[in-house]
Design a protein around this motif. Structure first.
Motif, PDB file in Angstrom:
ATOM      1  N   ILE A 130     -31.708 -93.270 -20.795  1.00  0.00           N
ATOM      2  CA  ILE A 130     -30.632 -94.023 -21.102  1.00  0.00           C
ATOM      3  C   ILE A 130     -29.660 -93.010 -22.072  1.00  0.00           C
ATOM      4  O   ILE A 130     -30.249 -92.074 -22.252  1.00  0.00           O
ATOM      5  CB  ILE A 130     -31.242 -95.227 -21.910  1.00  0.00           C
ATOM      6  N   VAL A 131     -28.531 -93.470 -22.189  1.00  0.00           N
ATOM      7  CA  VAL A 131     -27.615 -92.535 -22.953  1.00  0.00           C
ATOM      8  C   VAL A 131     -28.212 -92.259 -24.353  1.00  0.00           C
ATOM      9  O   VAL A 131     -27.993 -91.213 -24.814  1.00  0.00           O
ATOM     10  CB  VAL A 131     -26.326 -93.314 -22.898  1.00  0.00           C
ATOM     11  N   LYS A 132     -28.890 -93.349 -24.989  1.00  0.00           N
ATOM     12  CA  LYS A 132     -29.396 -93.006 -26.216  1.00  0.00           C
ATOM     13  C   LYS A 132     -30.958 -93.162 -25.956  1.00  0.00           C
ATOM     14  O   LYS A 132     -31.420 -94.118 -26.048  1.00  0.00           O
ATOM     15  CB  LYS A 132     -28.939 -94.029 -27.413  1.00  0.00           C
ATOM     16  N   PRO A 133     -31.708 -91.792 -25.700  1.00  0.00           N
ATOM     17  CA  PRO A 133     -33.210 -92.033 -25.451  1.00  0.00           C
ATOM     18  C   PRO A 133     -33.937 -92.764 -26.403  1.00  0.00           C
ATOM     19  O   PRO A 133     -33.656 -92.722 -27.706  1.00  0.00           O
ATOM     20  CB  PRO A 133     -33.618 -90.697 -25.594  1.00  0.00           C
ATOM     21  N   VAL A 134     -34.918 -93.497 -26.083  1.00  0.00           N
ATOM     22  CA  VAL A 134     -35.763 -94.371 -26.677  1.00  0.00           C
ATOM     23  C   VAL A 134     -36.590 -93.543 -27.793  1.00  0.00           C
ATOM     24  O   VAL A 134     -36.816 -93.720 -28.845  1.00  0.00           O
ATOM     25  CB  VAL A 134     -36.574 -95.268 -26.217  1.00  0.00           C
ATOM     26  N   GLY A 135     -37.025 -92.330 -27.182  1.00  0.00           N
ATOM     27  CA  GLY A 135     -37.697 -91.438 -27.946  1.00  0.00           C
ATOM     28  C   GLY A 135     -39.314 -91.704 -28.356  1.00  0.00           C
ATOM     29  O   GLY A 135     -39.655 -91.334 -29.381  1.00  0.00           O
ATOM     30  N   THR A 136     -39.765 -92.610 -27.594  1.00  0.00           N
ATOM     31  CA  THR A 136     -41.210 -92.886 -27.823  1.00  0.00           C
ATOM     32  C   THR A 136     -41.778 -93.526 -26.602  1.00  0.00           C
ATOM     33  O   THR A 136     -41.537 -93.622 -25.740  1.00  0.00           O
ATOM     34  CB  THR A 136     -41.133 -94.119 -28.960  1.00  0.00           C
ATOM     35  N   TYR A 137     -43.375 -93.491 -26.673  1.00  0.00           N
ATOM     36  CA  TYR A 137     -43.951 -94.216 -25.407  1.00  0.00           C
ATOM     37  C   TYR A 137     -44.913 -95.245 -26.007  1.00  0.00           C
ATOM     38  O   TYR A 137     -45.651 -95.749 -25.226  1.00  0.00           O
ATOM     39  CB  TYR A 137     -45.243 -92.928 -25.047  1.00  0.00           C
ATOM     40  N   ASN A 138     -44.371 -95.806 -27.301  1.00  0.00           N
ATOM     41  CA  ASN A 138     -45.013 -96.995 -27.723  1.00  0.00           C
ATOM     42  C   ASN A 138     -44.563 -98.417 -26.960  1.00  0.00           C
ATOM     43  O   ASN A 138     -43.169 -98.409 -26.837  1.00  0.00           O
ATOM     44  CB  ASN A 138     -44.614 -97.129 -29.313  1.00  0.00           C
ATOM     45  N   PRO A 139     -45.293 -98.924 -26.043  1.00  0.00           N
ATOM     46  CA  PRO A 139     -44.688-100.124 -25.221  1.00  0.00           C
ATOM     47  C   PRO A 139     -44.018-101.178 -25.939  1.00  0.00           C
ATOM     48  O   PRO A 139     -42.805-101.675 -25.616  1.00  0.00           O
ATOM     49  CB  PRO A 139     -46.019-100.381 -24.540  1.00  0.00           C
ATOM     50  N   ALA A 140     -44.653-101.377 -27.304  1.00  0.00           N
ATOM     51  CA  ALA A 140     -43.723-102.410 -28.102  1.00  0.00           C
ATOM     52  C   ALA A 140     -42.438-101.800 -28.402  1.00  0.00           C
ATOM     53  O   ALA A 140     -41.611-102.694 -28.521  1.00  0.00           O
ATOM     54  CB  ALA A 140     -44.605-102.908 -29.291  1.00  0.00           C
ATOM     55  N   VAL A 141     -42.132-100.657 -29.008  1.00  0.00           N
ATOM     56  CA  VAL A 141     -40.698-100.278 -29.084  1.00  0.00           C
ATOM     57  C   VAL A 141     -40.075-100.142 -27.864  1.00  0.00           C
ATOM     58  O   VAL A 141     -38.827-100.540 -28.034  1.00  0.00           O
ATOM     59  CB  VAL A 141     -40.891 -98.857 -29.779  1.00  0.00           C
ATOM     60  N   ILE A 142     -40.544 -99.662 -26.645  1.00  0.00           N
ATOM     61  CA  ILE A 142     -39.842 -99.617 -25.384  1.00  0.00           C
ATOM     62  C   ILE A 142     -39.263-100.968 -25.236  1.00  0.00           C
ATOM     63  O   ILE A 142     -37.933-101.266 -24.943  1.00  0.00           O
ATOM     64  CB  ILE A 142     -40.365 -98.911 -24.291  1.00  0.00           C
ATOM     65  N   ALA A 143     -40.156-101.881 -25.339  1.00  0.00           N
ATOM     66  CA  ALA A 143     -39.825-103.436 -24.938  1.00  0.00           C
ATOM     67  C   ALA A 143     -38.423-103.932 -25.740  1.00  0.00           C
ATOM     68  O   ALA A 143     -37.846-104.740 -25.479  1.00  0.00           O
ATOM     69  CB  ALA A 143     -41.014-104.412 -25.054  1.00  0.00           C
ATOM     70  N   PHE A 144     -38.720-103.693 -27.148  1.00  0.00           N
ATOM     71  CA  PHE A 144     -37.983-104.402 -28.117  1.00  0.00           C
ATOM     72  C   PHE A 144     -36.758-103.693 -28.822  1.00  0.00           C
ATOM     73  O   PHE A 144     -36.089-104.084 -29.861  1.00  0.00           O
ATOM     74  CB  PHE A 144     -38.841-105.175 -29.285  1.00  0.00           C
ATOM     75  N   HIS A 145     -36.629-102.138 -28.403  1.00  0.00           N
ATOM     76  CA  HIS A 145     -35.799-101.450 -29.397  1.00  0.00           C
ATOM     77  C   HIS A 145     -34.449-101.581 -29.312  1.00  0.00           C
ATOM     78  O   HIS A 145     -33.809-101.748 -30.427  1.00  0.00           O
ATOM     79  CB  HIS A 145     -35.874 -99.934 -29.281  1.00  0.00           C
TER      80      HIS A 145
END
Length: 309
Positions: A234-249
């Motif tokens: 994505i244009v602004k990378p999420v920068g984590t492998y934490n599923p909760a952060v990926i889901a709700f960032h």
């Protein structure tokens, strides 16, 4: 007319998903096939898939209930036959195209769909990286018109599962291009690699689930170019492998942006209904601005596939 529930094809296909991922992982790691695997990323994607399965199982009754509310207002009652299922399959993919397009062009829906695009790798585990709160955005209601036309909710759920099953195999770099006739009509790994890319020319393209003809009909088709390899994520990378952060960032991002707006509900609505990157002060960074900026830096590319003149 009585309708019997049809099988949940995605649940039945679970062993196939696992075996396919294992095979691709082995083929890539052993150098026998193209692609990239990063262990943490792959396990994060699989965790997202498990979470999605749990959420969808818990909310399945809500889906059936919503469709059942629409059923009494149908204009016809179509039987459960092979031809109604085939017709529903094509019609569902048409609806899916628009649902998918809305998910990229309205931030309210993007905050859910962004989960699927967040991996910077492209392999079969990417197909499993699914959101955890999709049913709560309301986008599911786009299926209601099919009920009004006379397709029973059981048929819609069944062809929806087939649609999702088809899309699994196109998330891979192992396959280059399919035969020309197939590439012309069907969604393929080549077409879908474009959809997952962050290259300016590839942004907001190839929304189809099964039939790429919808993109060609509605002007959103961009071919994969041999001279420009897709860059995934994505244009602004999420920068984590934490599923909760990926889901709700992205949900968190939308809430933070609205909080900065103060008590200005019209701005909140504007952020929700406009494209990702829209800003109430006009300093937009939507895909259209990113494409224009790319053409400004590369004027020789103006008017080429996926780019403005």
């Amino acid at each position: 007319m009585d309708f019997a529930p049809l099988p949940n094809v995605t649940t039945l296909a679970a062993p196939f998903f696992v075996l396919s991922v294992a095979f691709e992982w082995w083929a890539v790691k052993s150098g026998r096939a193209k692609g990239r695997y990063e262990t943490k990323d792959a396990f994060a994607s699989m965790a997202m898939g498990i979470g999605n399965l749990v959420v969808n199982t818990l909310t399945a009754a809500v889906f059936v209930w919503l469709m059942a509310l629409a059923w009494p207002y149908r204009i016809a009652t179509l039987p459960m036959t092979w031809w109604t299922v085939a017709l529903a399959f094509v019609l569902y993919d048409f609806v899916y195209y628009w649902k998918h397009r809305f998910a990229h062009q309205m931030r309210w829906f993007w905050m859910e769909h962004v989960t699927h695009h967040s991996s910077e790798h492209y392999n079969l585990t990417t197909a499993l990286r699914q959101p955890w709160f999709g049913p709560f955005t309301g986008l599911i209601l786009l299926g209601v018109p099919m009920v009004w036309l006379g397709f029973h909710p059981y048929i819609i759920a069944f062809v929806g599962g087939l649609n999702l099953l088809y899309q699994f195999w196109i998330h891979t770099e192992m396959i280059g291009r399919m035969p020309g006739w197939f590439e012309a009509v069907m969604n393929t790994p080549s077409h879908h690699r474009v959809h997952h890319a962050t290259n300016p020319r590839y942004l907001d393209a190839n929304y189809a689930g099964v039939f790429i003809i919808w993109d060609k009909m509605f002007g959103s088709f961009v071919p994969e170019l041999d001279r420009e390899k897709p860059v995934y994520g994505i244009v602004k990378p999420v920068g984590t492998y934490n599923p909760a952060v990926i889901a709700f960032h992205e949900l968190g991002g939308l809430v933070r942006d609205c909080a900065r707006d103060g008590l200005r509900p019209w701005r909140w609505v504007g952020r929700a209904v406009n494209a990702p990157g829209w800003s109430p002060d006009g300093a937009h960074s939507r895909s259209v601005e990113l494409k224009r900026a790319f053409v400004k830096d590369h004027p020789e590319e103006a008017g080429q596939a996926g780019l403005p003149k």
